[in-house]
Structures are given as C-alpha cells and as structure tokens.
Design a protein around this motif. Structure first.
Motif, PDB file in Angstrom:
ATOM      1  N   SER A  72       0.811  -1.218   0.000  1.00 48.49           N
ATOM      2  CA  SER A  72       0.000   0.000   0.000  1.00 48.49           C
ATOM      3  C   SER A  72       0.844   1.268   0.000  1.00 48.49           C
ATOM      4  O   SER A  72       0.302   2.363   0.147  1.00 48.49           O
ATOM      5  N   SER A  73       2.165   1.137  -0.158  1.00 48.44           N
ATOM      6  CA  SER A  73       3.041   2.313  -0.196  1.00 48.44           C
ATOM      7  C   SER A  73       3.176   2.813  -1.626  1.00 48.44           C
ATOM      8  O   SER A  73       2.623   2.244  -2.569  1.00 48.44           O
ATOM      9  N   ASP A  74       3.958   3.870  -1.785  1.00 46.54           N
ATOM     10  CA  ASP A  74       4.154   4.430  -3.125  1.00 46.54           C
ATOM     11  C   ASP A  74       5.425   3.928  -3.793  1.00 46.54           C
ATOM     12  O   ASP A  74       5.870   4.479  -4.805  1.00 46.54           O
ATOM     13  N   VAL A  75       6.014   2.851  -3.250  1.00 50.67           N
ATOM     14  CA  VAL A  75       7.183   2.257  -3.893  1.00 50.67           C
ATOM     15  C   VAL A  75       6.748   1.532  -5.161  1.00 50.67           C
ATOM     16  O   VAL A  75       5.573   1.189  -5.325  1.00 50.67           O
ATOM     17  N   SER A  76       7.693   1.280  -6.049  1.00 51.11           N
ATOM     18  CA  SER A  76       7.354   0.524  -7.254  1.00 51.11           C
ATOM     19  C   SER A  76       7.624  -0.961  -7.031  1.00 51.11           C
ATOM     20  O   SER A  76       8.478  -1.329  -6.216  1.00 51.11           O
ATOM     21  N   PHE A  77       6.904  -1.778  -7.757  1.00 49.52           N
ATOM     22  CA  PHE A  77       7.115  -3.217  -7.664  1.00 49.52           C
ATOM     23  C   PHE A  77       8.541  -3.566  -8.072  1.00 49.52           C
ATOM     24  O   PHE A  77       9.186  -4.425  -7.450  1.00 49.52           O
ATOM     25  N   GLN A  78       9.063  -2.905  -9.076  1.00 47.70           N
ATOM     26  CA  GLN A  78      10.422  -3.179  -9.537  1.00 47.70           C
ATOM     27  C   GLN A  78      11.443  -2.861  -8.452  1.00 47.70           C
ATOM     28  O   GLN A  78      12.395  -3.621  -8.234  1.00 47.70           O
ATOM     29  N   ASP A  79      11.257  -1.750  -7.767  1.00 46.87           N
ATOM     30  CA  ASP A  79      12.181  -1.383  -6.685  1.00 46.87           C
ATOM     31  C   ASP A  79      12.172  -2.429  -5.583  1.00 46.87           C
ATOM     32  O   ASP A  79      13.218  -2.817  -5.058  1.00 46.87           O
ATOM     33  N   ARG A  80      11.001  -2.911  -5.213  1.00 49.65           N
ATOM     34  CA  ARG A  80      10.912  -3.899  -4.142  1.00 49.65           C
ATOM     35  C   ARG A  80      11.442  -5.248  -4.605  1.00 49.65           C
ATOM     36  O   ARG A  80      12.024  -6.007  -3.831  1.00 49.65           O
ATOM     37  N   LEU A  81      11.262  -5.530  -5.883  1.00 47.87           N
ATOM     38  CA  LEU A  81      11.817  -6.765  -6.439  1.00 47.87           C
ATOM     39  C   LEU A  81      13.342  -6.720  -6.397  1.00 47.87           C
ATOM     40  O   LEU A  81      13.992  -7.725  -6.079  1.00 47.87           O
ATOM     41  N   ASP A  82      13.913  -5.560  -6.691  1.00 55.24           N
ATOM     42  CA  ASP A  82      15.364  -5.398  -6.592  1.00 55.24           C
ATOM     43  C   ASP A  82      15.821  -5.630  -5.156  1.00 55.24           C
ATOM     44  O   ASP A  82      16.863  -6.259  -4.912  1.00 55.24           O
ATOM     45  N   ARG A  83      15.064  -5.105  -4.208  1.00 55.41           N
ATOM     46  CA  ARG A  83      15.414  -5.267  -2.801  1.00 55.41           C
ATOM     47  C   ARG A  83      15.328  -6.737  -2.376  1.00 55.41           C
ATOM     48  O   ARG A  83      16.188  -7.231  -1.636  1.00 55.41           O
ATOM     49  N   LEU A  84      14.315  -7.428  -2.843  1.00 57.99           N
ATOM     50  CA  LEU A  84      14.184  -8.852  -2.536  1.00 57.99           C
ATOM     51  C   LEU A  84      15.350  -9.623  -3.139  1.00 57.99           C
ATOM     52  O   LEU A  84      15.904 -10.538  -2.502  1.00 57.99           O
ATOM     53  N   VAL A 140      -8.934  -1.456  -5.023  1.00 60.87           N
ATOM     54  CA  VAL A 140      -7.848  -2.252  -4.444  1.00 60.87           C
ATOM     55  C   VAL A 140      -6.559  -2.025  -5.214  1.00 60.87           C
ATOM     56  O   VAL A 140      -5.480  -1.871  -4.620  1.00 60.87           O
ATOM     57  N   LEU A 141      -6.650  -1.987  -6.534  1.00 59.99           N
ATOM     58  CA  LEU A 141      -5.461  -1.764  -7.347  1.00 59.99           C
ATOM     59  C   LEU A 141      -4.898  -0.354  -7.139  1.00 59.99           C
ATOM     60  O   LEU A 141      -3.684  -0.156  -7.104  1.00 59.99           O
ATOM     61  N   LEU A 142      -5.786   0.603  -6.969  1.00 60.61           N
ATOM     62  CA  LEU A 142      -5.334   1.978  -6.764  1.00 60.61           C
ATOM     63  C   LEU A 142      -4.651   2.143  -5.410  1.00 60.61           C
ATOM     64  O   LEU A 142      -3.693   2.907  -5.277  1.00 60.61           O
ATOM     65  N   ARG A 143      -5.141   1.433  -4.405  1.00 65.85           N
ATOM     66  CA  ARG A 143      -4.549   1.529  -3.061  1.00 65.85           C
ATOM     67  C   ARG A 143      -3.246   0.743  -2.950  1.00 65.85           C
ATOM     68  O   ARG A 143      -2.459   0.978  -2.041  1.00 65.85           O
ATOM     69  N   ASN A 144      -3.050  -0.190  -3.866  1.00 66.06           N
ATOM     70  CA  ASN A 144      -1.889  -1.083  -3.796  1.00 66.06           C
ATOM     71  C   ASN A 144      -1.187  -1.110  -5.155  1.00 66.06           C
ATOM     72  O   ASN A 144      -1.219  -2.105  -5.868  1.00 66.06           O
TER      73      ASN A 144
END
Length: 225
Positions: A72-84, A140-144
């Motif tokens: 639910s944050s404003d991070v991007s999926f790609q950024d979090r994938l990089d972190r993972l 739901v998509l807009l919030r996440n």
C-alpha cells in the motif's frame, strides 16, 4: 539487512559461523525460507501472527525471514523486487540455500524473483494471486500500486519458466478460496495441491501452521535433485 529476522570449519569460506556448524553436523548448507506476505503486510497484528507461525519452522531445521513488499506504499514493484533480490543474494553469500514462499499477492513477488534468479532452490505459493488483474476491483489496485504492477509483470515472466523450473514450485490452495478465483491459484507445470480448508485467509494460516512439514519435505527434495 534491516528487514531480516534470523533465527567453525575454516575450510568452508563464504559460510557464516552458524552455517558452518550446520554443514558440519549434516553435510549440507542450511535452507533459508524468505516469506513474502500479501496485501495484509500493512497490518501489524497479521504480520505478527505470520512471524510467530514461521518461528515454529526452526524445529524443522529451516531458517525463516519475512520480506514485506509494502503493497500500500508508493514504492514501485520493480524497486521492491530489486530489494528482494538483494536479500536473496545476501543469504546465498552467507552459504545458505534460499527458497521463496509467498502468500496471496506475495506469490507474484516470489515468482518474479525466481524468474530473475534461478539459484533459488524452490518456490512455495499459498493462495496465490498473480494473474488476471481484471478480477481485482479498481479501488484495491489503486490503493496497492505495486500489486497492480505485479499483476501486469508476472504473467510475462512466467513464460520464461521451463518444465524443470516449474517442477520446483509448490502451489497450495484452499478447496474454495472465496477471494481469489480458484483457477487463478493454479500454475501449469507446478506441483498444485488442494488443502482441506475453505477460505483465503484461513488457507494462508493453515499452510503456515499445519503444512510446514509438507513444505519442508518439498524443499529438501528440491535441493537433492
């Protein structure tokens, strides 16, 4: 590695001291399971319950860590994938064999990470939602936003997974989900198993508490193939 939770042979460079002790006792590097929760990762009580369930896996000889996408944050999926991906590399460099486990929306994150890094020994998805974004209501998509991005990204990445890659994926689903379309929890070529429970959240809790032995057996079979 602020998001990690962690539970002397000199001729084993690259292994941390704890990993060397495990290798010395068993002859095998320890298994580390990185668990990625779903949209509820913003709810402290739910996160706490999942952490407590994962702690019980130590008795089965498996180390666990939770990684939160923060859907639910404003991070991007790609950024979090990089972190993972960085977290996976960190544990691999410590000499551990890394497996990924994702629940609900978290399934998309672990599948995407696996498609990028095939050194991951196995993947577990629980009541996974990684296909068909049109089935999710727009609020739901807009919030996440990372979840919406995941649903657009993962189907294409799955095309790169061959039969051997898919055989190392275990998908656990409820008999009737009620939140995710039952067909969406199936992944062609993976080991798809239906649990004798009904409900989305119940399936996740049941898998973490009562299917741990099955999951660990699947992991051990994967690392010996």
């Amino acid at each position: 590695m602020s998001e990690q939770t962690t539970s002397g042979d000199s001729d084993l460079p690259g292994l941390d001291a704890a990993a060397r002790r495990v290798v010395g006792a068993t002859g095998k590097a320890p298994i580390r399971v990185i668990f990625v929760p779903g949209l509820g990762d913003r709810l402290p009580p739910l996160v706490h319950l999942q952490r407590e369930a994962l702690r019980t896996w130590q008795a089965l000889g498996v180390r666990t860590t939770m990684f939160r996408v923060r859907w639910s944050s404003d991070v991007s999926f790609q950024d979090r994938l990089d972190r993972l991906d960085q977290m996976i590399e960190y544990y691999e460099q410590r000499g551990e064999r890394v497996a990924l486990m994702g629940a609900s929306a978290g399934a998309g994150a672990v599948l995407a990470a696996y498609a990028r890094r095939r050194s991951v020994v196995a993947v577990i998805i629980i009541a996974g939602k990684f296909l068909e974004p049109e089935d999710i209501i727009k609020p739901v998509l807009l919030r996440n936003a990372p979840f919406a991005q995941s649903l657009s990204t993962v189907p294409k990445l799955l095309e790169d997974l061959g039969p051997d890659d898919r055989a190392r994926i275990l998908s656990l689903r409820s008999a009737r989900d009620g939140v995710v379309d039952d067909e969406d929890t199936l992944l062609e070529g993976a080991v798809n198993e239906t649990m004798r429970v009904v409900g989305h959240v119940i399936a996740i809790g049941y898998a973490l508490m009562f299917r741990a032995r099955r999951v660990v057996r699947f992991l051990r079979e994967a690392v010996t193939d």
